[in-house]
Scaffold this motif. Sequence first.
Motif, mmCIF file in Angstrom:
data_model
loop_
_atom_site.group_PDB
_atom_site.id
_atom_site.type_symbol
_atom_site.label_atom_id
_atom_site.label_comp_id
_atom_site.label_asym_id
_atom_site.label_seq_id
_atom_site.Cartn_x
_atom_site.Cartn_y
_atom_site.Cartn_z
ATOM 1 N N LEU A 130 0.914 -0.947 0.128
ATOM 2 C CA LEU A 130 0.190 -0.017 0.033
ATOM 3 C C LEU A 130 0.901 1.242 0.134
ATOM 4 C CD1 LEU A 130 -2.429 -0.984 2.580
ATOM 5 C CD2 LEU A 130 -2.960 -0.838 0.032
ATOM 6 N N PHE A 131 1.040 1.975 -1.174
ATOM 7 C CA PHE A 131 1.763 3.163 -1.297
ATOM 8 C C PHE A 131 1.562 4.152 -0.278
ATOM 9 C CE2 PHE A 131 2.435 0.808 -5.318
ATOM 10 C CZ PHE A 131 3.945 0.873 -5.190
ATOM 11 N N GLY A 132 2.265 4.791 0.669
ATOM 12 C CA GLY A 132 1.932 5.832 1.381
ATOM 13 C C GLY A 132 1.537 5.364 2.828
ATOM 14 N N GLN A 133 1.476 3.848 2.852
ATOM 15 C CA GLN A 133 1.271 3.143 4.037
ATOM 16 C C GLN A 133 2.242 2.333 4.580
ATOM 17 O OE1 GLN A 133 -2.871 1.899 4.680
ATOM 18 N NE2 GLN A 133 -2.244 0.253 6.153
ATOM 19 N N SER A 134 2.968 2.400 5.672
ATOM 20 C CA SER A 134 3.969 1.162 5.825
ATOM 21 C C SER A 134 3.611 -0.004 5.831
ATOM 22 C CB SER A 134 4.390 1.473 7.490
ATOM 23 O OG SER A 134 5.435 0.538 7.804
ATOM 24 N N SER A 135 4.581 -0.791 5.019
ATOM 25 C CA SER A 135 4.475 -2.271 4.843
ATOM 26 C C SER A 135 4.954 -2.898 6.070
ATOM 27 C CB SER A 135 5.523 -2.784 3.682
ATOM 28 O OG SER A 135 5.019 -2.051 2.431
ATOM 29 N N PHE A 136 5.305 -2.311 7.088
ATOM 30 C CA PHE A 136 5.514 -2.982 8.569
ATOM 31 C C PHE A 136 4.090 -2.858 9.076
ATOM 32 C CE2 PHE A 136 9.886 -1.243 7.636
ATOM 33 C CZ PHE A 136 10.444 -2.390 7.358
ATOM 34 N N ASP A 137 3.771 -4.003 10.010
ATOM 35 C CA ASP A 137 2.908 -3.877 10.963
ATOM 36 C C ASP A 137 3.142 -2.737 12.258
ATOM 37 O OD1 ASP A 137 3.941 -5.235 13.156
ATOM 38 O OD2 ASP A 137 3.451 -7.335 12.272
ATOM 39 N N SER A 138 2.149 -2.662 12.769
ATOM 40 C CA SER A 138 2.210 -1.797 13.754
ATOM 41 C C SER A 138 3.032 -2.147 15.042
ATOM 42 C CB SER A 138 0.767 -1.157 14.387
ATOM 43 O OG SER A 138 0.280 -2.068 15.071
ATOM 44 N N HIS A 139 3.371 -3.142 15.183
ATOM 45 C CA HIS A 139 3.944 -3.663 16.498
ATOM 46 C C HIS A 139 5.721 -3.403 16.345
ATOM 47 C CE1 HIS A 139 5.088 -5.893 20.009
ATOM 48 N NE2 HIS A 139 5.752 -6.813 19.650
ATOM 49 N N ASP A 140 5.939 -2.293 16.999
ATOM 50 C CA ASP A 140 7.467 -2.077 17.112
ATOM 51 C C ASP A 140 8.098 -2.110 15.484
ATOM 52 O OD1 ASP A 140 7.405 -1.648 19.630
ATOM 53 O OD2 ASP A 140 8.229 -3.958 20.237
ATOM 54 N N PRO A 141 7.717 -1.388 14.689
ATOM 55 C CA PRO A 141 8.367 -1.341 13.423
ATOM 56 C C PRO A 141 9.861 -0.577 13.512
ATOM 57 C CG PRO A 141 6.848 0.464 13.358
ATOM 58 C CD PRO A 141 6.729 -0.533 14.881
ATOM 59 N N PRO A 142 10.716 -0.703 12.614
ATOM 60 C CA PRO A 142 11.844 0.182 12.507
ATOM 61 C C PRO A 142 11.602 1.622 12.500
ATOM 62 C CG PRO A 142 11.932 -1.498 10.751
ATOM 63 C CD PRO A 142 10.583 -1.507 11.367
ATOM 64 N N SER A 143 11.901 2.411 13.578
ATOM 65 C CA SER A 143 11.828 3.819 14.037
ATOM 66 C C SER A 143 12.527 4.642 12.597
ATOM 67 C CB SER A 143 12.756 4.198 15.166
ATOM 68 O OG SER A 143 12.849 5.554 15.121
#
Length: 428
Positions: free
Chosen positions: A4-17
């Motif tokens: 999803l462009f513009g939305q992080s591909s990481f989930d919301s649990h402790d993604p890279p800062s």
Amino acid sequence: MTELFGQSSFDSHDPPSRELLDDCVHCGFCLPTCPTYQLWGEEMDSPRGRIYLMDLAERGEIGLEGSFTQHIDACLGCMACVTACPSGVQYDRLLEATRPQIERNVERRASDRLFRDAIFALFPYRRRLRAAAVFGLAYQRSGLPKLVERLLPPRLRAAQALLPPVRLRSAFATLPRRVRPKGPARRRVAMLTGCVQDVFFHEVNAATQRVLAAEGCEVLAPRQQGCCGALGLHAGREEHAVDRAKRTIATFEKLPVDAIVVNVAGCGSSMKEYAHLLADDPEWGDRAREFSAKVRDVSELLAELEPRAPRRRIDARVAYHDACHLGHAQGVREQPRAVLRTIPGVEVVDLPDAELCCGSAGIYNLVQPEAAAELGERKAGNVRAVAPDLLVTANPGCLLQIRRYLGDDVPLLHPVQLLDRAINGTEG
């Protein structure tokens, strides 16, 4: 995972800062110290390249499948780049945040998943390891290893080659729960005995107890302890790491000791990271910080103590290999060398390209055997180049990896084993 462009591909649990990602200025000082960049010269297999991939994933411009996972999996996690970086980029934090994202959100091939699951179904459990030791001894004596070596796929061939010589008496031995100091007590410490370390390198644990006692330490080794979670933490298995961290804290925090001593570089690195791992847990955060503050590598503790036990002379040219999770992750470099130099007659020599990993890196030499083999051959060549009488290093994975490629050319020991020889005259 859906891109999803513009939305992080990481989930919301402790993604890279985002803050940590932005610290990298892509200067390239990390490139000469990165093992995979040295092997392949591929930008995406360098620390700054992997940070660029993390950045794109955080912005939602790429997904986590395919190329992203391939390049992150190829990283050894040796943290040589952390040592080399002039900007203080915390690549260790970024990698530790990224790998759990892959484990949660990327569907691995069935064979890959089963192989990794098998590792974690065996290595963290001492009883299972002891059962495996029995089968391992029978297998080693059967003559099958040489017969089937060429028929095995690379990962199983690596697992077979890395199997240490099995000694059942050692594998099933237990350490005294308490060892009193020789002479007046200087410190009271608790000791991690570990899982793989306790079964396949029990003699290192025994030597550690003897050396600490000789130097005036009362040593406690709680019987109910187990795996500290290091393998899981380094491989992105966060749930495993958190569970093992909590168990380890609960075991040791009730002991009235000055320090918690570790003789495995990877374990010590992870135990010092419990404060970060459990920082957001309201029940465990403070307990983890207090625990981590007490963790010391055995060489750190011995370097703090003025040598008290007499040393026998050992005339030997000793090559010291910096285990990555001791030198880079913990910043413990001079202490092991200083401790070795307390032995009369010992000449400590450093290896060429000392900052480059030997290829062990937790389970890396099992899941990435081809790259690990190239690094192992390179490290063995660097050992031979300094013509040592023996080599010492403070991590069991490094001992197994280097032994595989060095063969019987040079004896290998943990530093405390050499110190034990000098103090107690043992040969174990």
